[in-house]
Design a protein around this motif. Sequence first.
Motif, PDB file in Angstrom:
ATOM      1  N   ALA A 180      10.246  -7.611  -4.690  1.00 21.67           N
ATOM      2  CA  ALA A 180       9.105  -7.141  -4.201  1.00 21.67           C
ATOM      3  C   ALA A 180       8.501  -7.530  -2.879  1.00 21.67           C
ATOM      4  N   ARG A 181       7.943  -6.747  -2.052  1.00 20.65           N
ATOM      5  CA  ARG A 181       7.345  -7.136  -0.693  1.00 20.65           C
ATOM      6  C   ARG A 181       5.873  -7.575  -1.020  1.00 20.65           C
ATOM      7  N   VAL A 182       5.198  -8.630  -1.447  1.00 15.53           N
ATOM      8  CA  VAL A 182       3.981  -8.929  -1.705  1.00 15.53           C
ATOM      9  C   VAL A 182       3.295  -9.720  -0.761  1.00 15.53           C
ATOM     10  N   ASP A 183       3.856  -9.619   0.557  1.00 19.41           N
ATOM     11  CA  ASP A 183       3.336 -10.608   1.582  1.00 19.41           C
ATOM     12  C   ASP A 183       2.929  -9.633   2.867  1.00 19.41           C
ATOM     13  N   HIS A 184       2.800  -8.093   2.575  1.00 16.57           N
ATOM     14  CA  HIS A 184       2.187  -7.290   3.529  1.00 16.57           C
ATOM     15  C   HIS A 184       0.634  -7.041   3.019  1.00 16.57           C
ATOM     16  N   PRO A 185      -0.306  -7.515   4.112  1.00 17.86           N
ATOM     17  CA  PRO A 185      -1.486  -7.122   3.521  1.00 17.86           C
ATOM     18  C   PRO A 185      -1.951  -5.773   3.561  1.00 17.86           C
ATOM     19  N   HIS A 186      -2.441  -5.343   2.289  1.00 16.58           N
ATOM     20  CA  HIS A 186      -2.976  -3.724   2.082  1.00 16.58           C
ATOM     21  C   HIS A 186      -4.426  -3.588   1.977  1.00 16.58           C
ATOM     22  N   ASP A 187      -4.573  -2.289   2.334  1.00 15.36           N
ATOM     23  CA  ASP A 187      -6.252  -1.909   1.966  1.00 15.36           C
ATOM     24  C   ASP A 187      -6.670  -2.382   0.599  1.00 15.36           C
ATOM     25  N   VAL A 188      -5.855  -1.680  -0.176  1.00 15.41           N
ATOM     26  CA  VAL A 188      -5.995  -1.750  -1.619  1.00 15.41           C
ATOM     27  C   VAL A 188      -4.770  -2.424  -2.474  1.00 15.41           C
ATOM     28  N   TRP A 189      -4.565  -3.299  -3.247  1.00 20.74           N
ATOM     29  CA  TRP A 189      -3.597  -3.943  -3.918  1.00 20.74           C
ATOM     30  C   TRP A 189      -3.734  -3.884  -5.324  1.00 20.74           C
ATOM     31  N   LEU A 190      -2.954  -3.368  -6.185  1.00 21.51           N
ATOM     32  CA  LEU A 190      -2.834  -3.405  -7.531  1.00 21.51           C
ATOM     33  C   LEU A 190      -1.596  -4.039  -7.951  1.00 21.51           C
ATOM     34  N   ALA A 191      -1.550  -5.216  -8.871  1.00 15.99           N
ATOM     35  CA  ALA A 191      -0.607  -5.883  -9.391  1.00 15.99           C
ATOM     36  C   ALA A 191      -0.658  -5.830 -10.874  1.00 15.99           C
ATOM     37  N   ALA A 192       0.736  -5.515 -11.576  1.00 19.04           N
ATOM     38  CA  ALA A 192       0.796  -5.526 -13.159  1.00 19.04           C
ATOM     39  C   ALA A 192       0.618  -6.884 -13.421  1.00 19.04           C
ATOM     40  N   THR A 193       0.045  -7.284 -14.536  1.00 18.49           N
ATOM     41  CA  THR A 193      -0.159  -8.481 -15.455  1.00 18.49           C
ATOM     42  C   THR A 193      -0.023  -7.996 -16.664  1.00 18.49           C
ATOM     43  N   GLN A 194       0.497  -9.054 -17.612  1.00 26.45           N
ATOM     44  CA  GLN A 194       0.383  -8.986 -19.006  1.00 26.45           C
ATOM     45  C   GLN A 194      -0.708  -9.440 -19.706  1.00 26.45           C
ATOM     46  N   ALA A 195      -1.476  -8.582 -20.385  1.00 24.94           N
ATOM     47  CA  ALA A 195      -2.846  -8.919 -21.002  1.00 24.94           C
ATOM     48  C   ALA A 195      -2.365  -8.851 -22.343  1.00 24.94           C
ATOM     49  N   ASP A 196      -3.627  -9.233 -23.110  1.00 22.53           N
ATOM     50  CA  ASP A 196      -3.457  -9.136 -24.678  1.00 22.53           C
ATOM     51  C   ASP A 196      -3.266  -7.652 -25.214  1.00 22.53           C
ATOM     52  N   ASP A 197      -3.939  -6.519 -24.458  1.00 23.94           N
ATOM     53  CA  ASP A 197      -3.638  -5.167 -25.069  1.00 23.94           C
ATOM     54  C   ASP A 197      -2.710  -4.439 -24.114  1.00 23.94           C
ATOM     55  N   GLY A 198      -1.721  -5.291 -23.740  1.00 23.59           N
ATOM     56  CA  GLY A 198      -0.399  -4.631 -23.209  1.00 23.59           C
ATOM     57  C   GLY A 198      -0.623  -4.682 -21.469  1.00 23.59           C
ATOM     58  N   VAL A 199       0.285  -4.013 -20.643  1.00 20.51           N
ATOM     59  CA  VAL A 199       0.158  -4.139 -19.068  1.00 20.51           C
ATOM     60  C   VAL A 199      -1.078  -3.729 -18.884  1.00 20.51           C
ATOM     61  N   ARG A 200      -1.784  -4.351 -17.598  1.00 23.44           N
ATOM     62  CA  ARG A 200      -2.926  -3.941 -16.981  1.00 23.44           C
ATOM     63  C   ARG A 200      -2.586  -4.298 -15.495  1.00 23.44           C
ATOM     64  N   PHE A 201      -3.415  -3.755 -14.444  1.00 17.02           N
ATOM     65  CA  PHE A 201      -3.442  -4.048 -13.342  1.00 17.02           C
ATOM     66  C   PHE A 201      -4.457  -4.719 -12.866  1.00 17.02           C
ATOM     67  N   VAL A 202      -4.341  -5.530 -12.219  1.00 18.40           N
ATOM     68  CA  VAL A 202      -5.032  -6.461 -11.442  1.00 18.40           C
ATOM     69  C   VAL A 202      -5.370  -5.784 -10.061  1.00 18.40           C
ATOM     70  N   PHE A 203      -6.719  -5.883  -9.485  1.00 17.00           N
ATOM     71  CA  PHE A 203      -6.785  -5.246  -8.158  1.00 17.00           C
ATOM     72  C   PHE A 203      -7.409  -6.124  -7.412  1.00 17.00           C
ATOM     73  N   GLY A 204      -7.355  -6.062  -5.921  1.00 14.36           N
ATOM     74  CA  GLY A 204      -8.258  -6.662  -5.124  1.00 14.36           C
ATOM     75  C   GLY A 204      -8.217  -5.927  -3.729  1.00 14.36           C
ATOM     76  N   LEU A 205      -8.836  -6.256  -2.572  1.00 12.58           N
ATOM     77  CA  LEU A 205      -9.123  -5.618  -1.621  1.00 12.58           C
ATOM     78  C   LEU A 205      -8.693  -6.181  -0.263  1.00 12.58           C
ATOM     79  N   ALA A 206      -7.960  -5.576   0.824  1.00 12.19           N
ATOM     80  CA  ALA A 206      -7.800  -6.111   2.102  1.00 12.19           C
ATOM     81  C   ALA A 206      -6.838  -7.441   1.943  1.00 12.19           C
ATOM     82  N   GLY A 207      -5.707  -7.279   1.411  1.00 14.44           N
ATOM     83  CA  GLY A 207      -4.849  -8.348   1.239  1.00 14.44           C
ATOM     84  C   GLY A 207      -3.561  -8.275   0.677  1.00 14.44           C
ATOM     85  N   CYS A 208      -3.303  -9.374  -0.026  1.00 12.56           N
ATOM     86  CA  CYS A 208      -2.073  -9.444  -0.921  1.00 12.56           C
ATOM     87  C   CYS A 208      -2.435  -9.992  -2.126  1.00 12.56           C
TER      88      CYS A 208
END
Length: 502
Positions: A180-208
């Motif tokens: 995975a290339r996770v060091d390129h800054p993006h305008d919107v990033w979404l990353a899978a994470t394991q949660a109690d109710d299954g896989v969810r996507f964490v999100f953030g803005l303007a970065g990695c």
Amino acid sequence: MSVLNQASPSTVLPAAAATPRPSACPGLLRIVAARDGGICRIKLPGGALSATQARAVADASTRHAAGVIELTNRANLQVRGVRNGHEAALNALLVEAGLGPTPAAVPLGHASAAANLALTSSADDVRNVMISPAAGRDPDALIDTTPLCAELLALLQSETRFAALSPKFALLLDGGERLARVDHPHDVWLAATQADDGVRFVFGLAGCPPVGRAATTGSTGSTGSASAQRTSRASHLPHANGTLALATVQPAQVAALVRALLHTFIDLASADATRMRHLLAAHSVDTLLEHAQRYVDFPLSRDASLADWQRSTPADAALRLGAHAQRIPGTWQVGGQPPLGRLDAAALHELATLAQRHGNGTLHVTPWQSVLLPDLATPVVPNVLAELNALGLACDPTQAIAHLIACAGSTGCAKSLADTKADALQLATRLSAGVDVHLSGCARSCAAAHCAPYTLLAAAPGTYDLYRRDGQAGFGQCVAHQLTIAQAADLLDQLARSYPDA
């Protein structure tokens, strides 16, 4: 569906639907002049290129350009040296091969051919979604992001209002893969994470996605080399000046979230704001989330419990090279990197043949300017590796050339102060294994969207200033001026021993 999901866009930018943002970036239909001829950029959905399409690119580049194809750091292709007067013929061949935006993305019946061309070009411009080149096959992935990638690409092309987005505006969809290339800054990033109710996507803005030290110092797969471990450690970055993790959404909510964020950007961005970081400089995160809330029927408030969230899966760029087992037992992916990301038409033809003969008929371009052949059976792996090596591709992460990137240089770009491609090839013969270096002909840093551990910035032909990444803005700290390539190689070896985590 709630009426909130159908909220009408604001009229802050009423002309956005009819006025694509002007750009100097190359595109499929917007061929940009360079010193070595025109540049045509071909955006690949998820980095995937069928063998038939690869042959079409190779043939078109031979007939209408210089026969040189570049793999980009966004997992796309560029045809260089497009001949004057051949632009329309090149475009026609590429569109016929299915390498343009989806036909449904370009409304029919507009007043003029120029209007249709502008809409086609803008629909092509917005196709900026990065996923792992091993998506759907990586044994460590939390989720297969390929269906979501297709959904986001369809969304981006479905609303003409998105023509107001810059061609550089980009999304990252991370499924938790090791490759995975996770060091390129993006305008919107979404990353899978394991949660109690299954896989969810964490999100953030303007970065990695925030990456902890533990996520970059794990094992390096089948290579297991010290140099590969240095590469992994060198990829450690914070959130790259964007936000930390803000909230999570379910996979089924990802497209709606992205739509809301895009409309929020267009609603609130000033005319000179092209990237999400510009919007964050004018508005708080909470203001943006509150504005985006009008477009969705699920909560978008900031989740304070995610303040310390970090990507936990070790990311290992070395997995792009050589042979590695896929998720399905008995299947493999084999990767190789052409020197400095450039192929000639004949080599691209050979790669297409290999993909059809031994794989699934598809090549995957990676954001490290390399190529993967997926879905190979165990018995054919040694032969495919041998053929890649015969084509001149580096398949071993200990090869110095696999750790060098360089811009077009003075032979292809009038702004470059040095022939970075030739100098990089010279540096590769002198450099120790595992030292990652970026050669840039000017301060624009076209070849690297990330901050490399070491950067050689051209000062004059054959002469460079050396920078080491240290958390400062730009290239980092300048540690030496006016170095020849031989002097740079010697100093880089010394620095790599003194700063192994650089």
